[in-house]
Motif scaffolding. Structure first.
Motif, PDB file in Angstrom:
ATOM      1  N   GLU A   1      -7.734   9.024  -0.400  1.00  0.00           N
ATOM      2  CA  GLU A   1      -6.834   7.783   0.590  1.00  0.00           C
ATOM      3  C   GLU A   1      -8.053   6.750   0.719  1.00  0.00           C
ATOM      4  OE1 GLU A   1      -4.532   7.399   4.432  1.00  0.00           O
ATOM      5  OE2 GLU A   1      -5.563   9.239   4.085  1.00  0.00           O
ATOM      6  N   LYS A   2      -9.229   7.103   1.114  1.00  0.00           N
ATOM      7  CA  LYS A   2      -9.961   6.324   1.563  1.00  0.00           C
ATOM      8  C   LYS A   2     -10.304   5.226   0.364  1.00  0.00           C
ATOM      9  CE  LYS A   2     -14.608   6.238   3.878  1.00  0.00           C
ATOM     10  NZ  LYS A   2     -15.738   6.990   4.059  1.00  0.00           N
ATOM     11  N   LYS A   3     -10.577   5.546  -0.859  1.00  0.00           N
ATOM     12  CA  LYS A   3     -10.729   4.982  -1.711  1.00  0.00           C
ATOM     13  C   LYS A   3      -9.495   3.991  -2.156  1.00  0.00           C
ATOM     14  CE  LYS A   3     -14.031   8.338  -3.871  1.00  0.00           C
ATOM     15  NZ  LYS A   3     -14.128   9.165  -5.054  1.00  0.00           N
ATOM     16  N   MET A   4      -8.647   4.471  -1.945  1.00  0.00           N
ATOM     17  CA  MET A   4      -7.435   3.696  -2.595  1.00  0.00           C
ATOM     18  C   MET A   4      -7.140   2.458  -1.415  1.00  0.00           C
ATOM     19  SD  MET A   4      -4.392   6.498  -3.340  1.00  0.00           S
ATOM     20  CE  MET A   4      -3.073   5.274  -3.213  1.00  0.00           C
ATOM     21  N   LYS A   5      -7.528   2.917  -0.007  1.00  0.00           N
ATOM     22  CA  LYS A   5      -7.324   1.659   0.918  1.00  0.00           C
ATOM     23  C   LYS A   5      -8.305   0.797   0.509  1.00  0.00           C
ATOM     24  CE  LYS A   5      -5.515   4.412   4.765  1.00  0.00           C
ATOM     25  NZ  LYS A   5      -5.718   4.992   5.986  1.00  0.00           N
TER      26      LYS A   5
ATOM     27  N   GLY B   1      -0.372  -7.641   3.087  1.00  0.00           N
ATOM     28  CA  GLY B   1      -0.016  -6.448   2.354  1.00  0.00           C
ATOM     29  C   GLY B   1       0.463  -6.704   1.147  1.00  0.00           C
ATOM     30  N   MET B   2       0.206  -7.481   0.341  1.00  0.00           N
ATOM     31  CA  MET B   2       0.485  -7.734  -1.074  1.00  0.00           C
ATOM     32  C   MET B   2      -0.806  -8.026  -1.476  1.00  0.00           C
ATOM     33  SD  MET B   2       3.782  -7.361  -1.101  1.00  0.00           S
ATOM     34  CE  MET B   2       4.437  -8.091  -2.684  1.00  0.00           C
ATOM     35  N   PRO B   3      -0.920  -7.320  -2.990  1.00  0.00           N
ATOM     36  CA  PRO B   3      -2.076  -7.757  -3.682  1.00  0.00           C
ATOM     37  C   PRO B   3      -2.174  -9.397  -4.502  1.00  0.00           C
ATOM     38  CG  PRO B   3      -0.941  -5.940  -4.872  1.00  0.00           C
ATOM     39  CD  PRO B   3      -0.258  -6.595  -3.307  1.00  0.00           C
TER      40      PRO B   3
ATOM     41  N   PHE C   1       0.821  -1.180  -0.137  1.00  0.00           N
ATOM     42  CA  PHE C   1       0.061   0.039  -0.041  1.00  0.00           C
ATOM     43  C   PHE C   1       0.857   1.177  -0.053  1.00  0.00           C
ATOM     44  CE2 PHE C   1      -2.420   3.136   2.291  1.00  0.00           C
ATOM     45  CZ  PHE C   1      -3.450   3.542   1.282  1.00  0.00           C
ATOM     46  N   GLN C   2       1.955   1.095   0.780  1.00  0.00           N
ATOM     47  CA  GLN C   2       2.983   2.404   0.900  1.00  0.00           C
ATOM     48  C   GLN C   2       3.339   2.731  -0.727  1.00  0.00           C
ATOM     49  OE1 GLN C   2       3.177   4.051   3.112  1.00  0.00           O
ATOM     50  NE2 GLN C   2       3.286   2.982   5.013  1.00  0.00           N
ATOM     51  N   LEU C   3       3.644   1.690  -1.422  1.00  0.00           N
ATOM     52  CA  LEU C   3       4.138   1.752  -2.807  1.00  0.00           C
ATOM     53  C   LEU C   3       3.302   2.408  -3.660  1.00  0.00           C
ATOM     54  CD1 LEU C   3       6.264  -1.413  -3.573  1.00  0.00           C
ATOM     55  CD2 LEU C   3       7.063   0.805  -3.436  1.00  0.00           C
ATOM     56  N   LEU C   4       1.770   1.812  -3.638  1.00  0.00           N
ATOM     57  CA  LEU C   4       0.870   2.445  -4.411  1.00  0.00           C
ATOM     58  C   LEU C   4       0.508   3.821  -4.020  1.00  0.00           C
ATOM     59  CD1 LEU C   4      -1.758  -0.454  -4.163  1.00  0.00           C
ATOM     60  CD2 LEU C   4      -0.616   0.408  -6.233  1.00  0.00           C
ATOM     61  N   ARG C   5       0.352   4.343  -2.737  1.00  0.00           N
ATOM     62  CA  ARG C   5      -0.204   5.517  -2.505  1.00  0.00           C
ATOM     63  C   ARG C   5       1.174   6.786  -2.770  1.00  0.00           C
ATOM     64  NH1 ARG C   5      -0.171   5.886   3.988  1.00  0.00           N
ATOM     65  NH2 ARG C   5       1.928   6.002   4.438  1.00  0.00           N
ATOM     66  N   GLY C   6       2.518   6.086  -2.683  1.00  0.00           N
ATOM     67  CA  GLY C   6       3.288   7.019  -3.254  1.00  0.00           C
ATOM     68  C   GLY C   6       3.471   7.090  -4.455  1.00  0.00           C
ATOM     69  N   PHE C   7       3.144   6.264  -5.312  1.00  0.00           N
ATOM     70  CA  PHE C   7       2.898   6.374  -6.749  1.00  0.00           C
ATOM     71  C   PHE C   7       1.818   7.333  -7.261  1.00  0.00           C
ATOM     72  CE2 PHE C   7       1.214   5.001 -10.969  1.00  0.00           C
ATOM     73  CZ  PHE C   7       2.318   5.315 -11.796  1.00  0.00           C
TER      74      PHE C   7
ATOM     75  N   SER D   1      -9.508  -4.814  -1.419  1.00  0.00           N
ATOM     76  CA  SER D   1     -10.120  -5.790  -2.119  1.00  0.00           C
ATOM     77  C   SER D   1      -9.175  -6.718  -2.931  1.00  0.00           C
ATOM     78  CB  SER D   1     -11.049  -5.206  -3.157  1.00  0.00           C
ATOM     79  OG  SER D   1     -10.295  -4.474  -4.125  1.00  0.00           O
ATOM     80  N   LEU D   2      -8.099  -5.921  -3.027  1.00  0.00           N
ATOM     81  CA  LEU D   2      -6.885  -6.678  -3.991  1.00  0.00           C
ATOM     82  C   LEU D   2      -6.223  -7.716  -2.851  1.00  0.00           C
ATOM     83  CD1 LEU D   2      -5.513  -4.074  -6.164  1.00  0.00           C
ATOM     84  CD2 LEU D   2      -6.865  -6.011  -6.886  1.00  0.00           C
ATOM     85  N   ASP D   3      -6.105  -7.524  -1.679  1.00  0.00           N
ATOM     86  CA  ASP D   3      -5.137  -8.241  -0.905  1.00  0.00           C
ATOM     87  C   ASP D   3      -6.231  -9.126  -0.117  1.00  0.00           C
ATOM     88  OD1 ASP D   3      -3.256  -8.879   0.870  1.00  0.00           O
ATOM     89  OD2 ASP D   3      -3.275  -7.237   2.206  1.00  0.00           O
TER      90      ASP D   3
END
Length: 107
Positions: free
Chosen positions: A89-93, A105-107, A2-8, A98-100
């Motif tokens: 952020e809420k939508k991203m979480k 912590g990994m999709p 998630f850290q990678l996704l949100r940083g991207f 849903s992927l994890d």
């Protein structure tokens, strides 16, 4: 992950869910508010994101502005900006969750 996704998509500072979130939002807003008038327009958003190494493209940047601009004045004030980031952020979480499927912590 998630850290990678949100940083991207947005700088990690914009998506930090801790108590310092508002001050991190304020720091990001100050970086984007190039003329220091308390509002961010499309030109400032585009220039600021590019300067931070996040060139999203005109369509995506316009979409951000439109989604956050609740009073439809063509600009984001700090409250609108902060609300947009919190909702994003809420939508991203939710999307990540849903992927994890196995909560590792990994999709």
């Amino acid at each position: 992950m998630f850290q990678l996704l949100r940083g991207f998509v947005l700088p990690a500072a914009a998506c930090d869910g801790n108590r310092d979130g508002d001050s991190r939002y304020a720091s990001l807003f100050r970086k984007l508010d190039l003329n220091e008038d308390g509002r961010v327009d499309i030109a400032e958003l585009q220039t600021g994101l590019r300067a931070m190494g996040i060139p999203l493209g005109k369509e995506a940047e316009e979409k951000i502005l439109k989604a956050g601009d609740t009073n439809q004045d063509g600009q984001l004030d700090f409250e609108e900006f902060m609300q947009y980031l919190k909702e994003h952020e809420k939508k991203m979480k939710l999307a990540f969750k849903s992927l994890d499927k196995n909560n590792d912590g990994m999709p």
